[in-house]
Design a protein around this motif. Structure first.
Motif, PDB file in Angstrom:
ATOM      1  N   ASP A 207       0.846  -1.192   0.000  1.00  0.00           N
ATOM      2  CA  ASP A 207       0.000   0.000   0.000  1.00  0.00           C
ATOM      3  C   ASP A 207       0.885   1.246   0.000  1.00  0.00           C
ATOM      4  OD1 ASP A 207       0.988   0.284   2.541  1.00  0.00           O
ATOM      5  OD2 ASP A 207      -0.840  -0.358   3.545  1.00  0.00           O
ATOM      6  N   ASP A 208       0.258   2.405   0.052  1.00  0.00           N
ATOM      7  CA  ASP A 208       1.014   3.655  -0.041  1.00  0.00           C
ATOM      8  C   ASP A 208       2.021   3.802   1.097  1.00  0.00           C
ATOM      9  OD1 ASP A 208      -0.336   4.234  -2.300  1.00  0.00           O
ATOM     10  OD2 ASP A 208      -1.818   5.554  -1.346  1.00  0.00           O
ATOM     11  N   GLY A 209       1.753   3.151   2.222  1.00  0.00           N
ATOM     12  CA  GLY A 209       2.672   3.227   3.358  1.00  0.00           C
ATOM     13  C   GLY A 209       3.800   2.219   3.288  1.00  0.00           C
ATOM     14  N   GLY A 210       3.841   1.417   2.204  1.00  0.00           N
ATOM     15  CA  GLY A 210       4.912   0.444   2.045  1.00  0.00           C
ATOM     16  C   GLY A 210       4.628  -0.891   2.713  1.00  0.00           C
ATOM     17  N   ARG A 211       3.402  -1.046   3.256  1.00  0.00           N
ATOM     18  CA  ARG A 211       3.060  -2.303   3.916  1.00  0.00           C
ATOM     19  C   ARG A 211       2.587  -3.310   2.869  1.00  0.00           C
ATOM     20  NH1 ARG A 211      -1.588  -4.386   6.498  1.00  0.00           N
ATOM     21  NH2 ARG A 211      -2.751  -2.612   5.683  1.00  0.00           N
ATOM     22  N   VAL A 212       3.140  -4.518   2.912  1.00  0.00           N
ATOM     23  CA  VAL A 212       2.768  -5.551   1.938  1.00  0.00           C
ATOM     24  C   VAL A 212       1.330  -5.997   2.208  1.00  0.00           C
ATOM     25  CG1 VAL A 212       3.244  -7.883   1.103  1.00  0.00           C
ATOM     26  CG2 VAL A 212       5.135  -6.329   1.630  1.00  0.00           C
ATOM     27  N   VAL A 213       0.470  -5.780   1.221  1.00  0.00           N
ATOM     28  CA  VAL A 213      -0.932  -6.175   1.381  1.00  0.00           C
ATOM     29  C   VAL A 213      -1.233  -7.477   0.642  1.00  0.00           C
ATOM     30  CG1 VAL A 213      -1.800  -3.840   1.771  1.00  0.00           C
ATOM     31  CG2 VAL A 213      -1.565  -4.687  -0.573  1.00  0.00           C
ATOM     32  N   SER A 214      -0.367  -7.840  -0.294  1.00  0.00           N
ATOM     33  CA  SER A 214      -0.538  -9.110  -0.997  1.00  0.00           C
ATOM     34  C   SER A 214       0.855  -9.633  -1.333  1.00  0.00           C
ATOM     35  CB  SER A 214      -1.367  -8.888  -2.270  1.00  0.00           C
ATOM     36  OG  SER A 214      -1.524 -10.108  -2.962  1.00  0.00           O
ATOM     37  N   PRO A 215       1.239 -10.756  -0.738  1.00  0.00           N
ATOM     38  CA  PRO A 215       2.626 -11.207  -0.907  1.00  0.00           C
ATOM     39  C   PRO A 215       2.904 -11.756  -2.299  1.00  0.00           C
ATOM     40  CG  PRO A 215       1.376 -12.813   0.331  1.00  0.00           C
ATOM     41  CD  PRO A 215       0.440 -11.656   0.097  1.00  0.00           C
ATOM     42  N   ALA A 216       4.190 -11.812  -2.636  1.00  0.00           N
ATOM     43  CA  ALA A 216       4.627 -12.349  -3.933  1.00  0.00           C
ATOM     44  C   ALA A 216       4.193 -13.799  -4.083  1.00  0.00           C
ATOM     45  CB  ALA A 216       6.145 -12.241  -4.044  1.00  0.00           C
ATOM     46  N   SER A 217       4.117 -14.242  -5.323  1.00  0.00           N
ATOM     47  CA  SER A 217       3.762 -15.632  -5.611  1.00  0.00           C
ATOM     48  C   SER A 217       4.711 -16.572  -4.871  1.00  0.00           C
ATOM     49  CB  SER A 217       3.876 -15.903  -7.110  1.00  0.00           C
ATOM     50  OG  SER A 217       3.035 -15.054  -7.842  1.00  0.00           O
ATOM     51  N   PRO A 218       4.200 -17.720  -4.429  1.00  0.00           N
ATOM     52  CA  PRO A 218       5.041 -18.653  -3.675  1.00  0.00           C
ATOM     53  C   PRO A 218       6.351 -19.006  -4.378  1.00  0.00           C
ATOM     54  CG  PRO A 218       2.755 -19.282  -3.478  1.00  0.00           C
ATOM     55  CD  PRO A 218       2.780 -18.143  -4.456  1.00  0.00           C
ATOM     56  N   VAL A 219       6.342 -19.183  -5.700  1.00  0.00           N
ATOM     57  CA  VAL A 219       7.592 -19.566  -6.372  1.00  0.00           C
ATOM     58  C   VAL A 219       8.634 -18.453  -6.227  1.00  0.00           C
ATOM     59  CG1 VAL A 219       7.046 -18.677  -8.696  1.00  0.00           C
ATOM     60  CG2 VAL A 219       8.508 -20.696  -8.440  1.00  0.00           C
ATOM     61  N   VAL A 220       8.181 -17.192  -6.240  1.00  0.00           N
ATOM     62  CA  VAL A 220       9.097 -16.060  -6.057  1.00  0.00           C
ATOM     63  C   VAL A 220       9.644 -16.069  -4.634  1.00  0.00           C
ATOM     64  CG1 VAL A 220       9.257 -13.536  -6.039  1.00  0.00           C
ATOM     65  CG2 VAL A 220       7.912 -14.682  -7.817  1.00  0.00           C
ATOM     66  N   ARG A 221       8.763 -16.349  -3.679  1.00  0.00           N
ATOM     67  CA  ARG A 221       9.212 -16.393  -2.279  1.00  0.00           C
ATOM     68  C   ARG A 221      10.218 -17.521  -2.080  1.00  0.00           C
ATOM     69  NH1 ARG A 221       3.503 -15.801  -0.996  1.00  0.00           N
ATOM     70  NH2 ARG A 221       3.500 -17.702   0.262  1.00  0.00           N
TER      71      ARG A 221
END
Ligand SMILES: [Zn+2]
Length: 357
Positions: A207-221
């Motif tokens: 979000d605008d505050g830099g908080r992750v609201v939806s994490p990267a795809s599992p393969v990326v993680r």
């Protein structure tokens, strides 16, 4: 890369000049501005020398299936009618859509892929030979057969999700294989593409505050957990167009030493030594396609980006799903092949052949 090299020439001699042999930079929007076609024609005709003009088009579409197909066709047809000595190289062309004013000369010599990689691509071409030329046996021996294709399995207890893009374990397995190949040591991270057709691929969304609201795809993680520096180019990056544009330029120039995980529609024409192909669906286009049909796209549009070491990560076919739809669709040729086309009305047989690589 070609654009970058021309821009370097331009910065070395920035004096505007309309004469042939100098670089001029123009941008036209054939997608949304029909009047740009007329402007581009006028500008090119002004640079014609002795009735000769050489044009190179990457990712040309002449058919009606793409919005800009008729525009490309109009542009090329008008060029043919205006310049008798037109030599036009068009990459990634479905040969059944070529405007009749052009006399096609297919260039089917494999320029990019090692034979071991070609063997993964040619079965897909043979399935759709009516619209795609197969590679020719050029008589030019390859320097070697290339490295054997590696096949990883998205299967087993630690694996999650229907597709490899949904699976952190696949990310870990890919990372282990890349480390074994010397990526991060003898090979750079920038030598690697991880490509998928999946529209589900995404990076962290904040979000605008830099908080992750939806994490990267599992393969990326999974890849990041194994310590690999990763750049993600997904269809969901479209929401941040300036960043996508920056990342695309960075990947095209291989500026940053990081591994690229991408929706392969963004990387037409590019190549890497190591390419990992994750099978996956584009939820906007593929709902009526069988897994088998989608695999054809993976081979033509993703495996064909690989020069040396191909890693395939297929998806086991679920036994409960019925795949009975024989979808009809056409596929662009891989960009490792080029079609050299010249006008039907004129051809200088003595003119030396040009080689595009
Ligand atoms: Zn997996």
């Amino acid at each position: 890369m070609l654009q970058q090299q021309l821009c370097m020439s331009l910065s070395a001699d920035p004096t505007p000049s309309p004469t042939p042999g100098t670089v001029a930079y123009r941008e036209y929007d054939f997608h949304d501005r029909e009047e740009d076609v007329e402007q581009a024609l006028n500008d090119l005709l002004a640079r014609t020398k002795d009735g000769l003009l050489h044009v190179l088009i990457d990712e040309a579409y002449f058919g009606g299936r793409q919005k800009y197909g008729p525009t490309h066709s109009t542009f090329v047809t008008r060029l043919c009618q205006s310049v008798p000595g037109l030599y036009l190289w068009a990459a990634s062309v479905v040969h059944t859509d070529i405007p009749p004013e052009l006399r096609p000369e297919p260039l089917t010599v494999p320029l990019r892929c090692a034979p071991s990689v070609l063997r993964e691509i040619t079965p897909a071409i043979e399935r759709y030979q009516t619209s795609i030329h197969n590679y020719s046996n050029s008589g030019v021996p390859a320097p070697g057969d290339g490295l054997s294709v590696i096949r990883l399995s998205h299967h087993g207890n630690a694996h999650t999700g229907r597709w490899p893009v949904d699976c952190a374990q696949c990310g870990q397995d890919i990372a282990a294989e890349l480390h074994r190949l010397g990526v991060g040591n003898t090979l750079c991270y920038r030598d690697v593409f991880v490509l998928t057709r999946s529209s589900d691929l995404q990076d962290d969304i904040s979000d605008d505050g830099g908080r992750v609201v939806s994490p990267a795809s599992p393969v990326v993680r999974g890849l990041r957990a194994a310590g690999l520096p990763v750049c993600v180019l997904s269809k969901k990056n479209k929401a941040n167009a300036p960043r996508l544009e920056r990342d695309l330029q960075d990947v095209a120039l291989a500026t940053t030493d990081r591994l690229t995980v991408a929706y392969y529609g963004y990387l037409h024409g590019m190549e890497r030594r190591v390419v990992v192909v994750l099978s996956g669906r584009n939820q906007y286009h593929d709902l009526s396609q069988t897994d088998d049909s989608i695999e054809v796209f993976d081979r033509l549009e993703a495996a064909s980006r690989c020069t040396t070491q191909l890693i395939m990560v297929p998806t086991p076919t679920p036994t409960t799903e019925t795949n009975t739809t024989a979808a009809t669709f056409a596929i662009a040729t891989t960009t490792s092949k080029y079609i050299d086309t010249i006008p039907r009305t004129s051809r200088d047989e003595d003119n030396p052949s040009c080689i595009v690589q």
